[in-house]
Design a protein around this motif. Structure first.
Motif, PDB file in Angstrom:
ATOM      1  N   VAL A   7     -27.964  25.619  32.259  1.00  0.00           N
ATOM      2  CA  VAL A   7     -26.570  26.068  32.184  1.00  0.00           C
ATOM      3  C   VAL A   7     -25.702  25.264  33.142  1.00  0.00           C
ATOM      4  N   ARG A   8     -26.164  25.078  34.373  1.00  0.00           N
ATOM      5  CA  ARG A   8     -25.383  24.316  35.357  1.00  0.00           C
ATOM      6  C   ARG A   8     -25.164  22.876  34.886  1.00  0.00           C
ATOM      7  N   LEU A   9     -26.190  22.263  34.318  1.00  0.00           N
ATOM      8  CA  LEU A   9     -26.047  20.893  33.817  1.00  0.00           C
ATOM      9  C   LEU A   9     -25.066  20.839  32.642  1.00  0.00           C
ATOM     10  N   GLY A  10     -25.202  21.791  31.713  1.00  0.00           N
ATOM     11  CA  GLY A  10     -24.277  21.849  30.581  1.00  0.00           C
ATOM     12  C   GLY A  10     -22.847  22.051  31.037  1.00  0.00           C
ATOM     13  N   ASP A  11     -22.646  22.972  31.984  1.00  0.00           N
ATOM     14  CA  ASP A  11     -21.300  23.217  32.514  1.00  0.00           C
ATOM     15  C   ASP A  11     -20.733  21.962  33.167  1.00  0.00           C
ATOM     16  N   ALA A  12     -21.558  21.264  33.937  1.00  0.00           N
ATOM     17  CA  ALA A  12     -21.100  20.049  34.623  1.00  0.00           C
ATOM     18  C   ALA A  12     -20.730  18.946  33.637  1.00  0.00           C
ATOM     19  N   LEU A  13     -21.408  18.914  32.497  1.00  0.00           N
ATOM     20  CA  LEU A  13     -21.136  17.898  31.481  1.00  0.00           C
ATOM     21  C   LEU A  13     -20.095  18.363  30.456  1.00  0.00           C
ATOM     22  N   GLY A  14     -19.778  19.680  30.480  1.00  0.00           N
ATOM     23  CA  GLY A  14     -18.816  20.218  29.525  1.00  0.00           C
ATOM     24  C   GLY A  14     -19.378  20.379  28.135  1.00  0.00           C
ATOM     25  N   VAL A  15     -20.687  20.674  28.037  1.00  0.00           N
ATOM     26  CA  VAL A  15     -21.319  20.865  26.737  1.00  0.00           C
ATOM     27  C   VAL A  15     -22.139  22.153  26.757  1.00  0.00           C
ATOM     28  N   SER A  16     -22.454  22.639  25.576  1.00  0.00           N
ATOM     29  CA  SER A  16     -23.256  23.857  25.451  1.00  0.00           C
ATOM     30  C   SER A  16     -24.737  23.547  25.685  1.00  0.00           C
ATOM     31  N   ILE A  17     -25.483  24.586  25.950  1.00  0.00           N
ATOM     32  CA  ILE A  17     -26.938  24.449  26.051  1.00  0.00           C
ATOM     33  C   ILE A  17     -27.485  23.935  24.719  1.00  0.00           C
TER      34      ILE A  17
ATOM     35  N   GLY B 144     -14.557  23.443  23.197  1.00  0.00           N
ATOM     36  CA  GLY B 144     -15.544  23.475  24.273  1.00  0.00           C
ATOM     37  C   GLY B 144     -16.821  24.093  23.730  1.00  0.00           C
ATOM     38  N   PRO B 145     -17.854  24.179  24.552  1.00  0.00           N
ATOM     39  CA  PRO B 145     -19.102  24.773  24.096  1.00  0.00           C
ATOM     40  C   PRO B 145     -18.917  26.223  23.634  1.00  0.00           C
TER      41      PRO B 145
ATOM     42  N   ALA C  84     -26.869  36.159  35.989  1.00  0.00           N
ATOM     43  CA  ALA C  84     -26.246  34.897  35.592  1.00  0.00           C
ATOM     44  C   ALA C  84     -25.322  34.407  36.691  1.00  0.00           C
ATOM     45  N   GLU C  85     -25.343  33.117  36.911  1.00  0.00           N
ATOM     46  CA  GLU C  85     -24.420  32.518  37.867  1.00  0.00           C
ATOM     47  C   GLU C  85     -23.037  32.462  37.234  1.00  0.00           C
ATOM     48  N   PRO C  86     -21.990  32.445  38.045  1.00  0.00           N
ATOM     49  CA  PRO C  86     -20.639  32.306  37.485  1.00  0.00           C
ATOM     50  C   PRO C  86     -20.520  31.002  36.682  1.00  0.00           C
ATOM     51  N   HIS C  87     -19.837  31.091  35.541  1.00  0.00           N
ATOM     52  CA  HIS C  87     -19.577  29.928  34.698  1.00  0.00           C
ATOM     53  C   HIS C  87     -18.237  29.317  35.113  1.00  0.00           C
ATOM     54  N   PRO C  88     -17.863  28.165  34.550  1.00  0.00           N
ATOM     55  CA  PRO C  88     -16.577  27.560  34.888  1.00  0.00           C
ATOM     56  C   PRO C  88     -15.411  28.505  34.569  1.00  0.00           C
ATOM     57  N   ALA C  89     -14.310  28.349  35.305  1.00  0.00           N
ATOM     58  CA  ALA C  89     -13.111  29.157  35.067  1.00  0.00           C
ATOM     59  C   ALA C  89     -12.714  29.052  33.599  1.00  0.00           C
ATOM     60  N   GLY C  90     -12.332  30.184  33.012  1.00  0.00           N
ATOM     61  CA  GLY C  90     -11.929  30.223  31.615  1.00  0.00           C
ATOM     62  C   GLY C  90     -13.044  30.576  30.659  1.00  0.00           C
ATOM     63  N   THR C  91     -14.289  30.675  31.141  1.00  0.00           N
ATOM     64  CA  THR C  91     -15.411  31.039  30.279  1.00  0.00           C
ATOM     65  C   THR C  91     -15.336  32.535  29.962  1.00  0.00           C
ATOM     66  N   VAL C  92     -15.547  32.858  28.698  1.00  0.00           N
ATOM     67  CA  VAL C  92     -15.516  34.245  28.238  1.00  0.00           C
ATOM     68  C   VAL C  92     -16.821  34.551  27.522  1.00  0.00           C
ATOM     69  N   GLU C  93     -17.340  35.769  27.724  1.00  0.00           N
ATOM     70  CA  GLU C  93     -18.504  36.238  26.977  1.00  0.00           C
ATOM     71  C   GLU C  93     -18.124  37.490  26.202  1.00  0.00           C
TER      72      GLU C  93
ATOM     73  N   VAL D 172     -17.065  28.433  26.469  1.00  0.00           N
ATOM     74  CA  VAL D 172     -16.770  27.679  27.670  1.00  0.00           C
ATOM     75  C   VAL D 172     -15.612  26.728  27.357  1.00  0.00           C
ATOM     76  N   PRO D 173     -14.589  26.677  28.228  1.00  0.00           N
ATOM     77  CA  PRO D 173     -13.481  25.769  27.930  1.00  0.00           C
ATOM     78  C   PRO D 173     -13.941  24.312  28.012  1.00  0.00           C
ATOM     79  N   PRO D 174     -13.236  23.428  27.297  1.00  0.00           N
ATOM     80  CA  PRO D 174     -13.604  22.016  27.364  1.00  0.00           C
ATOM     81  C   PRO D 174     -13.351  21.469  28.762  1.00  0.00           C
ATOM     82  N   PRO D 175     -14.062  20.400  29.144  1.00  0.00           N
ATOM     83  CA  PRO D 175     -13.823  19.814  30.458  1.00  0.00           C
ATOM     84  C   PRO D 175     -12.404  19.259  30.537  1.00  0.00           C
ATOM     85  N   ARG D 176     -11.860  19.291  31.759  1.00  0.00           N
ATOM     86  CA  ARG D 176     -10.477  18.804  31.951  1.00  0.00           C
ATOM     87  C   ARG D 176     -10.454  17.342  32.228  1.00  0.00           C
TER      88      ARG D 176
END
Length: 190
Positions: free
Chosen positions: A56-66, A108-109, A125-134, A186-190
């Motif tokens: 999840v952390r790697l996907g978030d850092a790259l701006g892609v889904s698992i 975004g993912p 679960a660790e916090p996801h990037p700002a703007g992520t909704v579940e 997850v919002p797209p990367p900025r």
């Protein structure tokens, strides 16, 4: 269930490709994701089976889904994922599972999950990037959602949505199986 070696090879290939496409060095991806450089190297070489949190952390850092990280097929515009190819990414101590059913990039993912948790199991679960909704639909049992330290009981037949940029826990505090379906946006990367 897909072959674990096939999934590990796909993760290795996709992680390296996406990191390179985005112009990240190993050190840069490690810093962005909070995953050690050594772990990134091991994953890219297919020598380890990382935790869900790490992926999840790697996907978030790259701006892609698992799903994008684990995708082992190049698909057409319509992609059908047979049930036996869904990827279980979390296994609880009592045998519960968290299975990624499908995922796309739009814009975004966007991920669709199925979770089964036995009594007493939980996933923090660790916090996801700002703007992520579940959005979670409880199909069976009762979910205890702990969001930013506050417990919220969510009974079967109910749906809950929340800001996933805060720490959150999925917990089965009941005495029967908890089954839920979850969408993560997850919002797209900025």
């Amino acid at each position: 269930m897909p072959d674990p070696d096939l999934v590990a090879q796909a993760l290795a290939r996709n992680l390296k490709r996406l990191r390179t496409e985005r112009g990240h060095t190993l050190d840069a991806l490690a810093a962005r994701s909070g995953v050690s450089r050594g772990m990134v190297v091991q994953i890219e070489q297919g020598r380890t089976n990382p935790s869900v949190a790490t992926v999840v952390r790697l996907g978030d850092a790259l701006g892609v889904s698992i799903a994008t990280l684990l995708d082992y097929e190049e698909g057409p515009d319509v992609r059908i994922v047979p049930g036996d190819q869904a990827v279980p990414l979390w296994t609880g101590a009592s045998g519960g599972t968290g299975t990624l059913l499908h995922g796309i990039e739009a814009p975004g993912p966007l991920e669709l999950w199925e979770w089964r948790m036995k009594p007493g199991e939980e996933y923090a679960a660790e916090p996801h990037p700002a703007g992520t909704v579940e959005i979670i639909r409880v199909d069976e049992g009762e979910l205890t959602l702990v969001h930013d330290g506050t417990e919220h009981p969510v009974p079967a037949g109910s749906t809950v949505s929340f800001d996933a940029s805060y720490a959150h826990v999925y917990r089965n505090a009941g005495g029967r199986l908890l089954r839920l379906t979850m969408v993560v946006s997850v919002p797209p990367p900025r």
